[in-house]
Design an enzyme around this catalytic site. Structure first.
Site, PDB file in Angstrom:
ATOM      1  N   ASN A  29       0.901  -1.064   0.065  1.00  0.00           N
ATOM      2  CA  ASN A  29      -0.050  -0.032  -0.042  1.00  0.00           C
ATOM      3  C   ASN A  29       0.984   1.145  -0.030  1.00  0.00           C
ATOM      4  OD1 ASN A  29      -2.826  -0.726  -0.111  1.00  0.00           O
ATOM      5  ND2 ASN A  29      -2.885  -1.207   2.017  1.00  0.00           N
ATOM      6  N   HIS A  70      -5.451   2.608   1.321  1.00  0.00           N
ATOM      7  CA  HIS A  70      -6.424   1.497   1.801  1.00  0.00           C
ATOM      8  C   HIS A  70      -7.731   1.757   1.400  1.00  0.00           C
ATOM      9  CE1 HIS A  70      -3.381  -0.247   4.688  1.00  0.00           C
ATOM     10  NE2 HIS A  70      -3.181   1.043   5.245  1.00  0.00           N
ATOM     11  N   GLU A 101      12.612  -0.338  15.947  1.00  0.00           N
ATOM     12  CA  GLU A 101      12.182   1.140  15.437  1.00  0.00           C
ATOM     13  C   GLU A 101      11.976   2.018  16.316  1.00  0.00           C
ATOM     14  OE1 GLU A 101       9.355   1.374  11.721  1.00  0.00           O
ATOM     15  OE2 GLU A 101       8.519  -0.275  12.890  1.00  0.00           O
ATOM     16  N   PRO A 109      -3.202  -9.222   5.157  1.00  0.00           N
ATOM     17  CA  PRO A 109      -4.371  -9.456   4.785  1.00  0.00           C
ATOM     18  C   PRO A 109      -5.579  -8.528   5.396  1.00  0.00           C
ATOM     19  CG  PRO A 109      -3.211 -11.239   5.263  1.00  0.00           C
ATOM     20  CD  PRO A 109      -2.489 -10.324   5.885  1.00  0.00           C
TER      21      PRO A 109
END
Ligand SMILES: [Zn+2]
Length: 339
Positions: A17, A67, A202, A101
């Site tokens: 995406n 999205h 991160e 998914p």
């Protein structure tokens, strides 16, 4: 074409995406809503997808558009195909895509994953210069039940598409979640031979990084805040870092390109590769990222060649596929000698 574009490239950290270019987003918008921007919402869409030097907030708005626009099989297939085409045009010869998914109003999670996998299978015929694999993702922020469902689905799909599904990704905002909870769920995929490419370090959290190392991540997504004994462990165990320069700079997880942890990793001879993360959202390409890498940290042509060659080893491809990639790479090096 310059050296960076001509160079055969390996992309190991790309979210589906986030990899929709402005033109792909516009095309998807037409597919879903028709041509004319009729509402205020449409106007800001056109402003953002035409805009340069976007703010972080505007960049993240692009994820929301992506999205929304890929919530039905037709547009999801269109988007997946466009992403593969764009990487092929940038001379990427091997690509590992990631996506979570999603169940939407228009499709189930099974339909979502099947659509992506079937599109990859078809795109392999239409864009034979790029080999494409899929690493289905677990989004931490969606909780444990979703994660459990997704792993079950991925294992089911892995039986049907063993040549495409090669591993799994763990991503999403970690706040309020514990890796150890996800480890138990991911273990089911690991024992079935799927590789792990976890977003790791991160944020500053040494204990979690250590837990991920104990679990056995095969690669480190970003690894921005990994230091001390964890950094030593990564070096000794040769765990590759996936470094995404522009993504980290634009999201302000690093202060500047100059301050990016790639610099120290490369200098200390860590296993490290360059990836885009979300080339559509951050308006870059793998060629651009390698150019920035070369210019910022003073890597020579020879260094860049070495970096790409090393990256072949970090892929989740089969040994035969790795040999094929090396062959393609050697062919390219020969053309450099001829010139
Ligand atoms: Zn990522």
């Amino acid at each position: 074409m310059d050296f960076f574009q001509k160079l055969p490239k390996i992309e190991l950290h790309a979210h589906l995406n986030g990899s929709l270019s402005n033109s792909t987003l516009s095309e998807l918008h037409v597919l879903k809503y028709g041509k004319e921007p009729a509402t205020e919402r449409d106007e800001s869409f056109y402003k953002i997808t035409a805009g340069q030097n976007l703010t972080l907030k505007e960049c993240f708005q692009k994820f929301k558009y992506a999205h929304d626009l890929t919530d039905q099989p037709e547009t999801l297939a269109y988007a997946t195909r466009a992403v593969i085409r764009d990487f092929a045009v940038d001379n990427v010869i091997y690509l590992e895509l990631r996506t979570t998914p999603k169940a939407t109003y228009h499709m189930t999670k099974t339909q979502y994953l099947t659509t992506v996998l079937e599109t990859i299978r078809q795109a392999q015929k239409d864009y034979p210069t790029v080999t494409v694999k899929l690493l289905p993702s677990i989004d931490r922020s969606k909780g444990l039940q979703e994660a459990t469902e997704n792993v079950s689905l991925v294992l089911e799909m892995h039986q049907l598409y063993p040549d495409i599904i090669k591993g799994m990704d763990l991503s999403g905002a970690p706040y309020g979640t514990k890796f150890s909870d996800f480890a138990t769920i991911l273990e089911r995929a690991k024992v079935r031979g799927l590789k792990m490419a976890l977003h790791c370090g991160e944020f500053p959290d040494d204990d979690e990084v250590w837990e991920m190392f104990q679990f056995g991540t095969d690669r480190i997504g970003h690894g921005t805040f990994i230091g001390g004994s964890n950094l030593k462990f990564a070096k000794t165990n040769r765990i590759p870092f996936e470094c995404c320069l522009t993504s980290n700079v634009k999201c302000s997880t690093v202060k500047s390109y100059e301050d990016h942890h790639f610099k120290k990793l490369w200098k200390a001879k860590h296993e490290v590769c360059i990836c885009t993360d979300d080339f559509g959202v951050f308006d870059t390409s793998l060629s651009d990222e390698l150019r920035i890498c070369s210019e910022t940290y003073g890597l020579s042509t020879q260094d860049i060649l070495q970096l790409q060659e090393n990256t072949i080893e970090y892929t989740f491809a089969s040994e035969a596929e790795k040999q094929q990639l090396t062959k393609l790479f050697d062919l390219f090096k020969n053309t450099l000698k001829d010139n």
